[in-house]
Design a protein around this motif. Sequence first.
Motif, PDB file in Angstrom:
ATOM      1  N   PHE A 103       0.846  -1.187   0.000  1.00 44.71           N
ATOM      2  CA  PHE A 103       0.000   0.000   0.000  1.00 44.71           C
ATOM      3  C   PHE A 103       0.879   1.233   0.000  1.00 44.71           C
ATOM      4  O   PHE A 103       2.036   1.178   0.408  1.00 44.71           O
ATOM      5  CB  PHE A 103      -0.901   0.029   1.244  1.00 44.71           C
ATOM      6  CG  PHE A 103      -1.851  -1.122   1.330  1.00 44.71           C
ATOM      7  CD1 PHE A 103      -3.077  -1.075   0.699  1.00 44.71           C
ATOM      8  CD2 PHE A 103      -1.530  -2.260   2.056  1.00 44.71           C
ATOM      9  CE1 PHE A 103      -3.958  -2.135   0.769  1.00 44.71           C
ATOM     10  CE2 PHE A 103      -2.399  -3.328   2.141  1.00 44.71           C
ATOM     11  CZ  PHE A 103      -3.622  -3.268   1.495  1.00 44.71           C
ATOM     12  N   GLU A 104       0.319   2.350  -0.427  1.00 42.24           N
ATOM     13  CA  GLU A 104       1.033   3.622  -0.375  1.00 42.24           C
ATOM     14  C   GLU A 104       0.319   4.531   0.623  1.00 42.24           C
ATOM     15  O   GLU A 104      -0.889   4.710   0.555  1.00 42.24           O
ATOM     16  CB  GLU A 104       1.056   4.279  -1.753  1.00 42.24           C
ATOM     17  CG  GLU A 104       1.861   5.551  -1.778  1.00 42.24           C
ATOM     18  CD  GLU A 104       1.963   6.151  -3.165  1.00 42.24           C
ATOM     19  OE1 GLU A 104       2.420   7.298  -3.259  1.00 42.24           O
ATOM     20  OE2 GLU A 104       1.587   5.487  -4.148  1.00 42.24           O
ATOM     21  N   ALA A 105       1.082   5.097   1.557  1.00 43.28           N
ATOM     22  CA  ALA A 105       0.511   5.998   2.554  1.00 43.28           C
ATOM     23  C   ALA A 105       0.085   7.295   1.874  1.00 43.28           C
ATOM     24  O   ALA A 105       0.843   7.868   1.098  1.00 43.28           O
ATOM     25  CB  ALA A 105       1.528   6.286   3.656  1.00 43.28           C
ATOM     26  N   ILE A 128       5.807   3.250   1.111  1.00 41.40           N
ATOM     27  CA  ILE A 128       5.219   1.964   0.748  1.00 41.40           C
ATOM     28  C   ILE A 128       5.081   1.145   2.026  1.00 41.40           C
ATOM     29  O   ILE A 128       6.045   0.980   2.769  1.00 41.40           O
ATOM     30  CB  ILE A 128       6.080   1.208  -0.284  1.00 41.40           C
ATOM     31  CG1 ILE A 128       6.284   2.050  -1.534  1.00 41.40           C
ATOM     32  CG2 ILE A 128       5.474  -0.161  -0.614  1.00 41.40           C
ATOM     33  CD1 ILE A 128       5.012   2.377  -2.286  1.00 41.40           C
ATOM     34  N   ILE A 129       3.883   0.649   2.279  1.00 42.78           N
ATOM     35  CA  ILE A 129       3.606  -0.157   3.478  1.00 42.78           C
ATOM     36  C   ILE A 129       3.435  -1.605   3.027  1.00 42.78           C
ATOM     37  O   ILE A 129       2.599  -1.896   2.172  1.00 42.78           O
ATOM     38  CB  ILE A 129       2.323   0.337   4.172  1.00 42.78           C
ATOM     39  CG1 ILE A 129       2.460   1.818   4.531  1.00 42.78           C
ATOM     40  CG2 ILE A 129       2.015  -0.501   5.406  1.00 42.78           C
ATOM     41  CD1 ILE A 129       1.157   2.454   4.964  1.00 42.78           C
ATOM     42  N   ILE A 130       4.236  -2.502   3.587  1.00 46.53           N
ATOM     43  CA  ILE A 130       4.154  -3.919   3.257  1.00 46.53           C
ATOM     44  C   ILE A 130       3.350  -4.596   4.365  1.00 46.53           C
ATOM     45  O   ILE A 130       3.704  -4.503   5.544  1.00 46.53           O
ATOM     46  CB  ILE A 130       5.549  -4.557   3.105  1.00 46.53           C
ATOM     47  CG1 ILE A 130       6.283  -3.942   1.910  1.00 46.53           C
ATOM     48  CG2 ILE A 130       5.438  -6.053   2.883  1.00 46.53           C
ATOM     49  CD1 ILE A 130       7.180  -2.843   2.234  1.00 46.53           C
ATOM     50  N   VAL A 157      -9.576  -6.244  10.526  1.00 43.26           N
ATOM     51  CA  VAL A 157      -8.123  -6.168  10.468  1.00 43.26           C
ATOM     52  C   VAL A 157      -7.675  -6.844   9.183  1.00 43.26           C
ATOM     53  O   VAL A 157      -7.922  -8.030   8.975  1.00 43.26           O
ATOM     54  CB  VAL A 157      -7.468  -6.830  11.698  1.00 43.26           C
ATOM     55  CG1 VAL A 157      -5.958  -6.816  11.571  1.00 43.26           C
ATOM     56  CG2 VAL A 157      -7.905  -6.131  12.964  1.00 43.26           C
ATOM     57  N   PHE A 158      -7.031  -6.070   8.306  1.00 42.82           N
ATOM     58  CA  PHE A 158      -6.550  -6.622   7.037  1.00 42.82           C
ATOM     59  C   PHE A 158      -5.277  -7.420   7.253  1.00 42.82           C
ATOM     60  O   PHE A 158      -5.116  -8.503   6.712  1.00 42.82           O
ATOM     61  CB  PHE A 158      -6.314  -5.490   6.033  1.00 42.82           C
ATOM     62  CG  PHE A 158      -5.904  -5.979   4.677  1.00 42.82           C
ATOM     63  CD1 PHE A 158      -6.856  -6.436   3.790  1.00 42.82           C
ATOM     64  CD2 PHE A 158      -4.575  -5.999   4.297  1.00 42.82           C
ATOM     65  CE1 PHE A 158      -6.491  -6.913   2.535  1.00 42.82           C
ATOM     66  CE2 PHE A 158      -4.203  -6.461   3.056  1.00 42.82           C
ATOM     67  CZ  PHE A 158      -5.161  -6.920   2.174  1.00 42.82           C
ATOM     68  N   GLY A 159      -4.341  -6.879   8.023  1.00 39.64           N
ATOM     69  CA  GLY A 159      -3.099  -7.588   8.267  1.00 39.64           C
ATOM     70  C   GLY A 159      -2.127  -6.741   9.066  1.00 39.64           C
ATOM     71  O   GLY A 159      -2.408  -5.598   9.426  1.00 39.64           O
ATOM     72  N   ALA A 160      -0.965  -7.318   9.328  1.00 34.22           N
ATOM     73  CA  ALA A 160       0.073  -6.653  10.116  1.00 34.22           C
ATOM     74  C   ALA A 160       1.090  -5.996   9.190  1.00 34.22           C
ATOM     75  O   ALA A 160       1.486  -6.573   8.176  1.00 34.22           O
ATOM     76  CB  ALA A 160       0.777  -7.661  11.014  1.00 34.22           C
ATOM     77  N   VAL A 161       1.506  -4.789   9.558  1.00 30.08           N
ATOM     78  CA  VAL A 161       2.557  -4.099   8.811  1.00 30.08           C
ATOM     79  C   VAL A 161       3.887  -4.750   9.181  1.00 30.08           C
ATOM     80  O   VAL A 161       4.247  -4.804  10.357  1.00 30.08           O
ATOM     81  CB  VAL A 161       2.576  -2.589   9.144  1.00 30.08           C
ATOM     82  CG1 VAL A 161       3.743  -1.895   8.456  1.00 30.08           C
ATOM     83  CG2 VAL A 161       1.259  -1.940   8.756  1.00 30.08           C
ATOM     84  N   THR A 162       4.595  -5.265   8.186  1.00 25.06           N
ATOM     85  CA  THR A 162       5.873  -5.924   8.449  1.00 25.06           C
ATOM     86  C   THR A 162       7.061  -5.054   8.064  1.00 25.06           C
ATOM     87  O   THR A 162       8.122  -5.163   8.662  1.00 25.06           O
ATOM     88  CB  THR A 162       5.955  -7.269   7.702  1.00 25.06           C
ATOM     89  OG1 THR A 162       5.717  -7.053   6.314  1.00 25.06           O
ATOM     90  CG2 THR A 162       4.936  -8.255   8.250  1.00 25.06           C
ATOM     91  N   TRP A 163       6.904  -4.203   7.051  1.00 22.26           N
ATOM     92  CA  TRP A 163       7.972  -3.315   6.600  1.00 22.26           C
ATOM     93  C   TRP A 163       7.354  -2.031   6.072  1.00 22.26           C
ATOM     94  O   TRP A 163       6.204  -2.015   5.642  1.00 22.26           O
ATOM     95  CB  TRP A 163       8.757  -3.946   5.433  1.00 22.26           C
ATOM     96  CG  TRP A 163       9.658  -5.066   5.799  1.00 22.26           C
ATOM     97  CD1 TRP A 163       9.307  -6.369   5.955  1.00 22.26           C
ATOM     98  CD2 TRP A 163      11.054  -4.990   6.033  1.00 22.26           C
ATOM     99  NE1 TRP A 163      10.403  -7.110   6.265  1.00 22.26           N
ATOM    100  CE2 TRP A 163      11.503  -6.290   6.318  1.00 22.26           C
ATOM    101  CE3 TRP A 163      11.991  -3.964   6.021  1.00 22.26           C
ATOM    102  CZ2 TRP A 163      12.825  -6.586   6.597  1.00 22.26           C
ATOM    103  CZ3 TRP A 163      13.311  -4.260   6.294  1.00 22.26           C
ATOM    104  CH2 TRP A 163      13.718  -5.558   6.588  1.00 22.26           C
ATOM    105  N   THR A 164       8.152  -0.976   6.084  1.00 27.30           N
ATOM    106  CA  THR A 164       7.793   0.238   5.367  1.00 27.30           C
ATOM    107  C   THR A 164       9.012   0.694   4.582  1.00 27.30           C
ATOM    108  O   THR A 164      10.140   0.534   5.035  1.00 27.30           O
ATOM    109  CB  THR A 164       7.339   1.377   6.307  1.00 27.30           C
ATOM    110  OG1 THR A 164       8.367   1.657   7.242  1.00 27.30           O
ATOM    111  CG2 THR A 164       6.073   1.006   7.039  1.00 27.30           C
ATOM    112  N   CYS A 165       8.771   1.224   3.420  1.00 27.89           N
ATOM    113  CA  CYS A 165       9.850   1.730   2.568  1.00 27.89           C
ATOM    114  C   CYS A 165       9.592   3.212   2.341  1.00 27.89           C
ATOM    115  O   CYS A 165       8.537   3.594   1.849  1.00 27.89           O
ATOM    116  CB  CYS A 165       9.880   0.991   1.235  1.00 27.89           C
ATOM    117  SG  CYS A 165      10.152  -0.779   1.415  1.00 27.89           S
TER     118      CYS A 165
END
Length: 148
Positions: free
Chosen positions: A53-55, A70-72, A126-134
């Motif tokens: 996703f993009e913030a 970018i949100i992973i 809840v869609f999911g957990a954020v694991t990384w952000t770029c």
Amino acid sequence: MTREMEIPRDVSIDALDNPGRVTGFISPAEDYKQRRLHIAQKIVNDPTNTFYFEADDEQMRYFGILKGSIIIVDKSVKVSSGMLIVCCVDDEWLTRKLLINGENTYLCINDSMDACLNITGKKITVFGAVTWTCLPHSKNNNVRTGRL
């Protein structure tokens, strides 16, 4: 866990594929040859359940998520208190920190309880957990997160 990925070879910048076949002997440096790193090998554990996703705002700036980041998100990760999540509350998709304090559940934009939304008893998805952000780096985003 690192997954092996076959990355297409760029003949203009990569060394010969098999130098021993061309020159008649194998290079002693062949033992030290490394495969090219692909970013997905590091940040994606479960490709089937990983989404990007993009913030579109800077509400999560405290956690280093700026507009354009970018949100992973991994849907296979079990969500628990203290994790960043992507969820839907009242038909609005949000990225927030999940905080469970006794019987109460909160969605927070920083570590202060002043900026938390009490969602106890509300129906959220809840869609999911954020694991990384770029985060793209430029002269204009000088970010200092709350963790520095």
